[in-house]
Every structure is written in structure tokens, then in C-alpha cells.
Design a protein around this motif. Sequence first.
Motif, PDB file in Angstrom:
ATOM      1  N   MET A  78       0.823  -1.215   0.000  1.00 50.78           N
ATOM      2  CA  MET A  78       0.000   0.000   0.000  1.00 50.78           C
ATOM      3  C   MET A  78       0.858   1.266   0.000  1.00 50.78           C
ATOM      4  N   CYS A  85      -3.109   6.952  -2.403  1.00 51.09           N
ATOM      5  CA  CYS A  85      -4.552   7.046  -2.648  1.00 51.09           C
ATOM      6  C   CYS A  85      -4.921   6.419  -3.993  1.00 51.09           C
ATOM      7  N   ALA A  95      -5.211   2.703  -3.664  1.00 55.25           N
ATOM      8  CA  ALA A  95      -6.515   2.340  -3.093  1.00 55.25           C
ATOM      9  C   ALA A  95      -7.611   2.473  -4.130  1.00 55.25           C
ATOM     10  N   PHE A 112      -7.235  -2.761  -1.144  1.00 52.96           N
ATOM     11  CA  PHE A 112      -7.715  -2.406   0.200  1.00 52.96           C
ATOM     12  C   PHE A 112      -6.894  -3.181   1.204  1.00 52.96           C
ATOM     13  N   LYS A 119     -12.828   7.602  -4.739  1.00 54.35           N
ATOM     14  CA  LYS A 119     -12.671   6.504  -5.691  1.00 54.35           C
ATOM     15  C   LYS A 119     -13.465   6.788  -6.975  1.00 54.35           C
ATOM     16  N   PRO A 169     -13.373  -3.136  -3.147  1.00 52.38           N
ATOM     17  CA  PRO A 169     -12.077  -3.261  -3.826  1.00 52.38           C
ATOM     18  C   PRO A 169     -11.931  -4.551  -4.626  1.00 52.38           C
ATOM     19  N   SER A 212      -4.877   5.691   2.513  1.00 53.22           N
ATOM     20  CA  SER A 212      -5.000   4.279   2.107  1.00 53.22           C
ATOM     21  C   SER A 212      -6.455   3.900   1.840  1.00 53.22           C
ATOM     22  N   ARG A 213      -7.369   4.824   2.138  1.00 56.70           N
ATOM     23  CA  ARG A 213      -8.767   4.609   1.770  1.00 56.70           C
ATOM     24  C   ARG A 213      -9.124   5.405   0.512  1.00 56.70           C
ATOM     25  N   GLY A 214      -8.096   5.945  -0.153  1.00 55.64           N
ATOM     26  CA  GLY A 214      -8.305   6.605  -1.437  1.00 55.64           C
ATOM     27  C   GLY A 214      -8.466   8.108  -1.359  1.00 55.64           C
TER      28      GLY A 214
END
Lengths: 248, 325
Positions: free
Chosen positions: A49, A74, A77, A82, A107, A165, B287-289
Motif C-alpha cells: 500500500m 490514494c 486504493a 484495500f 474513488k 475493492p 489508504s482509503r483513497g
Amino acid sequence: MLSIKNLKASIEDGTQILKGINLEVKPGEVHAIMGPNGSGKSTLSKVIMGHPAYHVDEGAVELDGKNLLEMEICDRANSGLFISTQYPTEIPGVNNVEFLKMALNSKRAYLGQPEIGDDEFKKLIDEKMALLEMDERYRDRGVNDGYSGGEKKRNEILQMAILDPKVSFLDETDSGLDIDALRIVANGINHIMSPEKAVILVTHYQRLLDYIKPTYVHVLRHGKIILSGGPELALKLEEQGYDWIEEK
Amino acid sequence: MDAIARIKQLGMPRRNDELWTFFPVAKIPAPEFPDACASEEDFSGETDFAALLPVAQNARTMVQNIADGSEEMALLKCNNDFGRTVLNIGKNAKASFEILDNKVEHQISAERFDLHVGEGADVEIFFANPANDLPLKFRHFSIEQSANSTVRFSSIERGNGISRVSLDCHLRGNGARFEIRTLNVLGGSSESHHRLHIYHDVPETTSIQFSRNLLDGSSRASYDGSVIVGNGCTKAFSSQLVNTILLSEDSSVSVKPVLKIYHDDVECTHGNTVGELDADQMFYLVSRGIPAEKAKKMLISSFARELFYPLPDSPAKRRLLQVLG
């Protein structure tokens, strides 16, 4: 789908934690990673990540052909990765539902989609909270703020359910869960899982794998995957521990 | 001794005066006074220049009396005519005062508020200064609390100039409780300084101090908070916590907790943290976008808003959270 090749990574003082990980994850597969404490399981999820505490020394990580290691966190993700860490971070003051909506809209923006409407989002979160049997308190509280260990894990799976995800890397999601919560969370993961998605589970115990049937089981030790097998491997590890692998 | 005479006796603030330790005293211009002070009130015991200045500059005082048992919401606004406000709050009254940004146009914008809080009264006083260009702003609060009264003081400072809040609070009745929450959101070369003296004058009194700073650019903040627990003041409780996030390399904060305790059976604590944005929280959000810039804004906002969450649902809470967006 997710391809990890010869991944080596170190912490700031130069100590190498991952010493050449190779893992191929295809759609529809569930991979269980087991191994003694300190073998590098948690590090693996953070490295792919892009956690700033780790430096990638060598190797490649691709998700559907895209090089994750060259992407912003980001973007990794939003591309469909995830991770759920062993100890989810508390963020007091950031409302849980507002956070989820912002993450989902980030997203959607990345994918060129319009923001989700209020009604559609409410319907989505109501559905996922019902799936995970979560009570209303989760809506008003800060992200993981003051949650018990089990509540945090359940909240992680709620995020997974909302963000939908492609590949989910769940680090010891079963720790801190009582028997009922384990069943609910595992059912939630199974419900979210589909032939187009994949899950990587890090666990110490067979009990989670009783609910979520793994396609493959891997043993990670000293920063490398030293053995892979089918679901029977997890049962053998539960009975005999890890020492027999090194002796072998 | 009137206010002008007392200022002349004290002289201008100096860095070696412990009330002004962190303040850039060289930036205080010598004030101009009228020939005579209209107020005959005796200020011979006052030691803070900022507490005297509004009286010396302005002859008039606005007095507001809140009757026993009544409920009152009021907006307070100082100007050149009324630099001082006196609030007499009756027994068991409930009052909420918002101090609006002032229109004082002297070289130094100086205001003074005197609160006399009756037994069992519940009072909140708050302000959220908008960004403005007032070069130098002083606000002084003198608070006296009777038994079982509560005062909640809350503020947001986000001006462009240099501001100083000084506050003296005397807890004179059993069960009196004072709470203060101050937030500084500063950038550029702005400065915000707080100087407090809280006196636990009788047994079973409580004071709570929370201060948070979000400092960017070359801004500076200071918090100089003294708690004085008198002899025989058993079961006094006092806590002080200052949290600062430095958003730039050139910003700075100074914190000076002082506890003067003249009795054994009391509980007094203080703490101070200084750091950057929490790296783990940043990682979690991205990390959650969520893009890094948005994540940073979320964390800054949550750090600020969290300060006021413990307030009861009231005009102060609603206003301060509204200001923070």
C-alpha cells in the motif's frame, strides 16, 4: 490480478523485513498467509500500500498490470487495493460516515464517475451495516474512536464493503472478535467476495478459515514464503506449528 | 489609584515581567491617555497593563445585569465608547454571551470584561474572531464565581495581527467550576498569546483548561497558565492540557504551566504535546483513497473541532463548530 515478484523491503535503519516475496493472486481466489510473529506478514500489506515507514529495495507489485509501486497511496486504493491493518488507527473528530462518503467519492472521482447522491449513499450504508449487524452508534462516532478491538475490525469490513475493492488484504481480521462477531465478519467477507475479486487473509488460526475457505495457504517466515499448499496446510499448521517446516 | 495613574506607576510591559514573558512587548506603542481618568475605581491592586488599558482609554462602561433565575442570550460588542463590559449574573441564572469582533480604533484595541457570577449560575462566554488586520488586540477578563456556579469560556483566534487574552478567575464559592477552551488557527506572522491566573480560593472547586494550536507560516502562540490553590482549599481539582500541531518549520509555541499549591488534598495536572500531523492517521485516510491534501484538511479540521465536542449543546458549541465548517 495481483502479482508480487521478488519483493524486498526495509525499514529506516536498513533492516530488511521482506526478503523476496513472490505471490500470484487471481480473481476469485482466497489466499491465507500464516506464519510466526515477526515473519513479515503485516509488513507485506503495508509495503504494497506504500506505507512511508518502509523502503522497497527490489521487486515489483502489479494490480491488473499497473505498477502499484509507482503510484500514490490514494491511487493504489482507488485502483482497487484495500488493506486492513492489525490495529486500525483511531481518528477522533472525523465522523465515520462522512469519512466513508469522502473515501467512496474519491474513488468515484478517480474512476471518472460522479459523486454518489445522499439517498443512494444512505441506502448503500444501511445495507452494508445491516449485513454486518452494526448498530447506529457507528454513524455518529469518530473513525474507530473509542471502539473495542472487535468493533474496529467490523468497521474495517464495513469500509471494504462500501469501497468494493478488487483485492483486499486483511491482516488478522479475526483477532479481537468473539465467536458471534467472527461469524458475522466472516459472513460479511464471503458476501462481499465474488469471482471478480480476491482476498488475502493473514491469520494465526484455523477458526477464520472454517468460515472463509482458502484457495491457497502460504507460510511466511523470515521475510519469505517458504511453503504453499491447499486448505489442508492450515490444519497441519494448527496441529504441529511451524518448526517441522524448517526441519523439513 | 485610577487606571491611568496605575499604568504610569507600572510602566510599559517588559519581557522580564512574568505576565509578558512570551509577548513581543517592543511592538506595544506608548498609549495616549485623556488628561484625567473618568473612572474613580481603585486599580492599585491590578498588575496587568492590558486589564488597565481599556479603563484608561475609555471613560464609559457598559453594565448588564441578568436577574436571578432568568435565561439570557446576548451579543457583546465593544467600541470606542464602551471599552469595558461588566456582567452581573444573578443566582441560578443561565446566560450565553458571544463577543463580536470589536470596532475599537485606538492604536491598541483593548477590551475588558468583568463577570460577577452568582450562586448556581451557568454562564458561557465565547468568541470566534474572524481573520482581520487589527495589528494589536488585547482582551482582558476578570471573573468572580460564587458557589456552584459554572463558567465555560471558549474561543477561536484566527486573526492576522497580534492578540493577547489575559484572564483572572477567582473561584470563591464551593462547587464553582471554570472551563476554558481556546483554539488558535494561525498563519503568516500572526501571534496569539494567553495568560491565565485561576485562583481556587475555597474548597471543592474545579478548573479545566484545554488549549489547541494549529500553527502555520511563522506564526507564534503562547499559553501561560497559572493555577493557585489556596491554603485549606481541599478537594480542588485542576487540569491543563495544551496540544499543538506545527504545520510549518517556522511556527512555534511556548507553554508555561504554573501550579502554586498550598494544600495537600488536591488534584492538579498539566500536560503539553507538540507535534506534526499524525503520520498513522494520514496513512489511514490516504489508504482509503482520499488524496493527501484532503486528508490533511480532514485531520486539521478534526483536531480543531474535537476541542469543542465536550461542550453541552448550546449557542457556543453551535457557533464555534459552524465557524470551523
